[in-house]
Enzyme design. Structure first.
Site, PDB file in Angstrom:
ATOM      1  N   LYS B  12       0.856  -1.185   0.000  1.00 54.98           N
ATOM      2  CA  LYS B  12       0.000   0.000   0.000  1.00 54.98           C
ATOM      3  C   LYS B  12       0.887   1.227   0.000  1.00 54.98           C
ATOM      4  CE  LYS B  12      -4.522   1.034   0.561  1.00 54.98           C
ATOM      5  NZ  LYS B  12      -5.566   0.277  -0.179  1.00 54.98           N
ATOM      6  N   THR B  58      -4.406  -4.836   1.235  1.00 54.01           N
ATOM      7  CA  THR B  58      -3.670  -3.581   1.406  1.00 54.01           C
ATOM      8  C   THR B  58      -4.483  -2.610   2.268  1.00 54.01           C
ATOM      9  OG1 THR B  58      -4.515  -2.569  -0.649  1.00 54.01           O
ATOM     10  CG2 THR B  58      -2.511  -3.912  -0.808  1.00 54.01           C
ATOM     11  N   GLN B 229      29.597  16.861 -10.475  1.00 50.30           N
ATOM     12  CA  GLN B 229      30.019  15.534 -10.056  1.00 50.30           C
ATOM     13  C   GLN B 229      30.944  15.606  -8.834  1.00 50.30           C
ATOM     14  OE1 GLN B 229      29.609  16.529 -13.196  1.00 50.30           O
ATOM     15  NE2 GLN B 229      29.469  14.824 -14.655  1.00 50.30           N
ATOM     16  N   ASN B 255      21.005  19.070 -12.383  1.00 44.63           N
ATOM     17  CA  ASN B 255      21.506  20.429 -12.558  1.00 44.63           C
ATOM     18  C   ASN B 255      20.365  21.316 -13.054  1.00 44.63           C
ATOM     19  OD1 ASN B 255      23.136  22.625 -12.890  1.00 44.63           O
ATOM     20  ND2 ASN B 255      24.706  21.578 -14.103  1.00 44.63           N
ATOM     21  N   HIS B 257      19.535  24.303 -14.354  1.00 43.50           N
ATOM     22  CA  HIS B 257      20.332  25.357 -14.975  1.00 43.50           C
ATOM     23  C   HIS B 257      19.725  26.749 -14.814  1.00 43.50           C
ATOM     24  CE1 HIS B 257      22.696  22.166 -16.757  1.00 43.50           C
ATOM     25  NE2 HIS B 257      21.597  21.608 -17.211  1.00 43.50           N
TER      26      HIS B 257
END
Lengths: 292, 292, 292, 292
Positions: B12, B58, B229, B255, B257
Site C-alpha cells: 500500500k 492492502t 560531479q 543540474n 540550470h
C-alpha cells in the site's frame, strides 16, 4: 455573424528570472516569476483583423523583463513590478494600461557553523510572495512621480498552516444530509492565499509585507476558532488594524481536512491524536474584509 | 504459454497520517506518508491463480498504520518504520520480509512575539525526510531484539539549494556538437536527493539524520566546485567521514540550470547578474559513495 | 576519508523535441522527451578530481538530439533511441555504453467534416509510449550492423483504465486489522505502467508496440479478475504469448480505489452504482512475467 | 477596528464521484468532480461572530452530492449541476443562491476485436468538460419549472491542440526590445480553455456541448492565422454563429511556444522541421466574444 469583441487581454506569463546582487561581503539572490498584461485600443485589430500593427510581441515583453532587471535594484518585487508597468506605459503611447504581477520565490541562506553563508542558499519552500502593479494612462488612482496613476496589490500564496487545537465547529444545520459530528476541538489546517491592496504606491514594501504576513500568522496561531470563516475574518481584520496603508484584503482558506481515524473496529478510542491527512474534498472559505 | 512469475511485490502506498502528541506545555506534530511492501511465497498464488489465501489486504495494511501509530511515540520516522516492518513479520508467519518506507513532511512552530507557539505550525516546505526499514525472517543483517534481521536506510528529497559562485565548468570535450562556453563562475542550483544506509538499527536516528543533512548542506555551501560531479562526491564523502554509522550513500543532483541572459542584442553585458531560471532540460548527475 | 566512487551515471534529461515531417499531402507530427545517460571510465575523474577531460557536456548531448533529429526519419521512438545511443558509442571511443530513453507524447489528427485534417492535431492524452536503447562497446546482447551490441526496451505509462465489473476480491486474511468486506463485484481502476524487453533490435517497432498495447487492453477488458495481481499476471502472460520477440515484461498496476459510498445514514442502499473516486492511498501491485 | 465583511463565499470543492449505470447490454460510466458554493445572509455571522446557525456544513454538501447522484440519471453534467443547485435553494429557505460547477472526466470504451467493450474503459485524457449552474431565489434569469431563475455555463479545459502550418506572425512592433523574427509559417500550439453561457436552461446539453467543441476544433484546424488573437476570435465567433442558444463565450489560449532550433552552429538550416518544445514562458491571449 454579428459578433463583437468583449473584454480581452494579452501578455506574457511565467517569465522566470534569477538575479544575483554581488555585494562586497555577500551575494543577494532574487528569484521571480513575472506575468505581464497590456491593454490598449490598437490591440483590438489583432483579434478582429489579424492586423498586428502596434502589437508588442510577448517575446519582446520577456526581453524587457531581463533587460530592465539588469539596472533595477529589485529591492522588492513591488518596486520592480511598478517599474516594469510604468515602462510599458511610458514607452508605448498606445498602451492604455499595463499590469505586472510578480511571484517571488523565497531563498534562505544556508547556515554553516551557525552563521549564514554569504553565497549559498536553500529554498524557503513553496510559499510565494506576490506583488502586482497596474499603471494606467489615466484614472483616479494615486499618481507616480511620472504623473501616471498606479494601483498596487500584494499578497502571499501557499502559506500552509495548521493548529492542533483552539478550533471548534458546532451549531451548524443538522438534517437528513448531515453526518459530521459537532466538535469543540479539531485540527484546523489550511493553505492561506491572501491578497491586499495598498492605498498608495509610496511605502516600504518589504516592511508592509512582513507586517501583513506576521499579522496573518499571529492571528491564526492565537485564534480561538469557532469556524474557519471567523478565523479568516479576524485575520483580515487584524491586517487592516495593523497597517493604515492597507485598503482592503481578500483571503482564501481552503479547509485541508484532517479526518479523525475511526478506532471503533479496533477497540480503541480516538483521542484527538491520530488523523487521516486528506487533500480532497476540501472546504472552500473566502472573503474580502474592507474598511468601513 | 510457458511463462512464469518473476520478481513481484505488493503493498500500500500513500498512507497519509497526522499525529498530535499532547504534552502538558505544548503539542508536537508529526505528518507522515507511509508505503508498505510485503514479500512471501503464498502471495505468488494471487498472481498465478487468483487465490488470495494468506493475502493481507492492502486496506488492512492501511488500518495497521493508523492503529499502531496510536501507541507508538513516533519519535523518529525510522523507529516507526522499523516498528511497522517488524509488526508484519511477527504477526504473519508467512510474510518473508516487510519493507516500510516513510516520508516525513516538516512543520515548524509559528513564531508569535518572538517565541515558538505551542500548538500552531507552518509547513517547512517541500523537502522530505525519508526513512526505510526492511525486516526479514532471515538474512545477514544485524538483528533486532526480537531476533529478526533488519536493514535501515534514511535520506532526504527535494532539498533545493543554490550557490551563486564557487562553481566552474571547464575542460570538457569541445567538438562539433559543443556550444556551451567554459565558465569559471556560474550558478550551481540543484534539487538534492540523498539516501544512505546505516550499519545497524540501534542509533539516535534524529541525531544521525541532522548530522547527515547538515554535512550535505555545509559541504555544498563551502565547496569550490569544478563539476557538479565533484561537489556531489565530496558531499557524500563528507557524510561518510562525519558518521561511522553510515555505511554508504547515494546522491542524485539534477543540474537546474540558470542560463545567462544574452544581453548582446541590447548593447549590455552579462555580468553574472541576470539569469533565466529553467527546469528543463536538466543535467542528471548521480553516484554512490562507499567505504573502501 | 577512505571512500570510493560506487555506481554512478550522468546525462541529460527532459530534452523536449517537436518534429514536423512535411509530406506532400499532409504533415506528420512527432513529440518526444529524450533522456540520455553515458558511462565510461574517464568520467570517474569528474567525481573524484573535478577533472572534466573527456566529459561530454550534457548541453552537447542536448544539441546532439536536435541535430540528429533533423536527418533521422524518427519513424519510431525506438529507432531514434537506438540511433542516438549508437552515435555516442561510435563518436566517443571512451564512452563505454550509452542509454537513451524516449517518451513519445501522442497526437491525433483533428477530424474536420469526418476526415482527419492534414496539418492540425489534438493531444491524445497523458498516456506515454516509451522506448529505451542501450548500446555498449562490448557485451552479450545481439549486435547492430555497426557491430555494437544493443538491448532494447519498450513500454507505456499512464494508461488509465477502469472496468465496472468482472472484478472480485475474496479469500484474503481476516483478522483484527481487517475491515474491508469481501466483494464479488467491484470497480477495478488502475494506471498501467508496462515495460518489456525485446529479444533483438531488428523488428517493426510500431507493430510490436501496437500489438503489446492492444493485448494489454484486451486482456484487461475481458479478464474475470479474482485479484489485481491475477489480472496483471494474465496481461503480461498474454503479451508474451502474442509476440515471440518479447523477452519479458514488467507491469505496475496501482489500485486506484473507487470506494462504495456509504448510503446507510441516508436510508438507501449501495447498488454498485455510486462510488467515491480516490487517488490515495493506493494499492501497489507489480510483477515481472518471464518466459520459462 | 472599523472593518466590515465584503464579498464572501463558502462551499465544498473537489468532491469526486464515479457513477456506473448498469444497462442490460452495457454499463455507462460517469466521472465527475463537483464544486459547490452557497450564498445567503445568515452565513455572514460565521465570519463575524463564529455563529454557525443556518450554516450547512460543507461535509453535508458532499453527502448531498453522492445521495442525489444515486437517483439522478446524470445524462449530462449540466443537468446534474442544475439539479444540485436547485436542491440547495429549495431545501434551505435561507440560501439565497447556489452555484454548482462540475468537471466531467472523459472515458472511452476499450475496443476489443474492433468493437467497444460493454464494461471496460480507458481514460480519454486530460481534457475536461465543464458545466456550471447558478440557481437564485430571485433575479432576471430564465426560470426553471420550479419557478427559480437559473443561469447556465458550459465549457472545456485542457484541449491541447497544435497546427503545423497556416500560422503567421508579422507586422508587430520592432524596437530595441525586439529580437523575435517575423514568420509566415510557424507552429501554433495552445491549450484551449473555453467557457460559454446559454440563453436558457432548456436545451440538449450534450448536443450543444458537442457542437461547440466541434466548432472550436474545426475553426482552429482550418484557420489561416495571422495572430493567435485572430484565431481565438474566429473560434469564438464560429461558436456563436453555430448555436443561437449560446449567449457569449470566453476563450483563453496560452501560446505554448515551439521554438525553432538554432542550426547555425551546426552548419545546417532550420526548415520548419525541428523545434524545441517549451512550456514557459507562454504568451497569454484571452477574450470574450459577444453578440452585437
Amino acid at each position: 455573424v454579428p459578433s463583437k469583441l468583449g473584454p480581452h487581454s494579452y501578455g506574457k506569463s511565467r517569465i522566470r528570472l534569477t538575479k544575483v546582487k554581488r555585494l562586497p561581503d555577500r551575494h543577494e539572490l532574487v528569484e521571480l516569476t513575472v506575468n505581464i498584461t497590456l491593454h490598449g485600443a490598437p490591440f483590438r485589430r489583432s483579434y478582429t483583423h489579424g492586423d498586428n500593427t502596434g502589437l508588442i510581441a510577448t517575446d519582446s515583453m520577456r526581453n524587457t523583463v531581463y533587460v530592465l532587471a539588469k539596472d533595477h535594484p529589485i529591492d522588492s518585487p513591488d518596486a520592480f513590478a511598478l517599474h516594469l508597468a510604468e515602462h510599458f506605459v511610458i514607452t508605448y503611447p498606445h498602451v492604455q494600461s499595463a499590469h505586472v504581477g510578480i511571484e517571488q520565490h523565497g531563498w534562505r541562506r544556508i547556515e554553516v557553523g551557525g552563521a549564514p553563508h554569504p553565497t549559498a542558499f536553500a529554498s524557503a519552500g513553496n510559499e510565494v510572495r506576490r506583488a502586482g502593479a497596474s499603471v494606467s494612462r489615466d484614472g483616479h488612482f494615486p499618481r507616480l512621480p511620472s504623473g501616471f496613476p498606479a494601483s498596487l496589490t500584494a499578497g502571499l500564496d501557499n502559506l500552509l498552516v495548521l493548529k492542533t487545537t483552539d478550533s471548534a465547529f458546532t451549531g451548524f444545520v443538522r438534517d437528513e444530509y448531515t453526518t459530521l459530528p459537532e466538535t469543540t476541538d479539531r485540527i484546523l489546517a489550511t493553505n492561506v492565499a491572501a491578497g491586499w491592496t495598498y492605498n498608495h504606491p509610496r511605502l516600504d514594501f518589504n516592511a508592509a509585507f512582513d507586517r501583513a504576513r506576521a499579522t496573518l500568522l499571529t492571528t491564526f496561531a492565537n485564534h480561538k476558532s469557532l469556524a474557519v470563516q471567523q478565523t479568516l475574518y479576524d485575520m483580515g481584520d487584524a491586517v487592516l488594524a495593523a497597517d493604515p496603508d492597507v485598503f482592503d484584503i481578500h483571503i482564501r482558506m481552503p479547509n485541508k481536512h484532517r479526518v479523525p481515524f475511526n478506532f471503533e473496529p479496533f477497540n480503541k478510542e480516538f483521542a484527538n491524536d491520530v488523523y487521516i491527512t486528506t487533500d480532497e474534498p476540501s472546504g472552500e472559505i473566502s472573503a474580502s474584509i474592507q474598511r468601513e
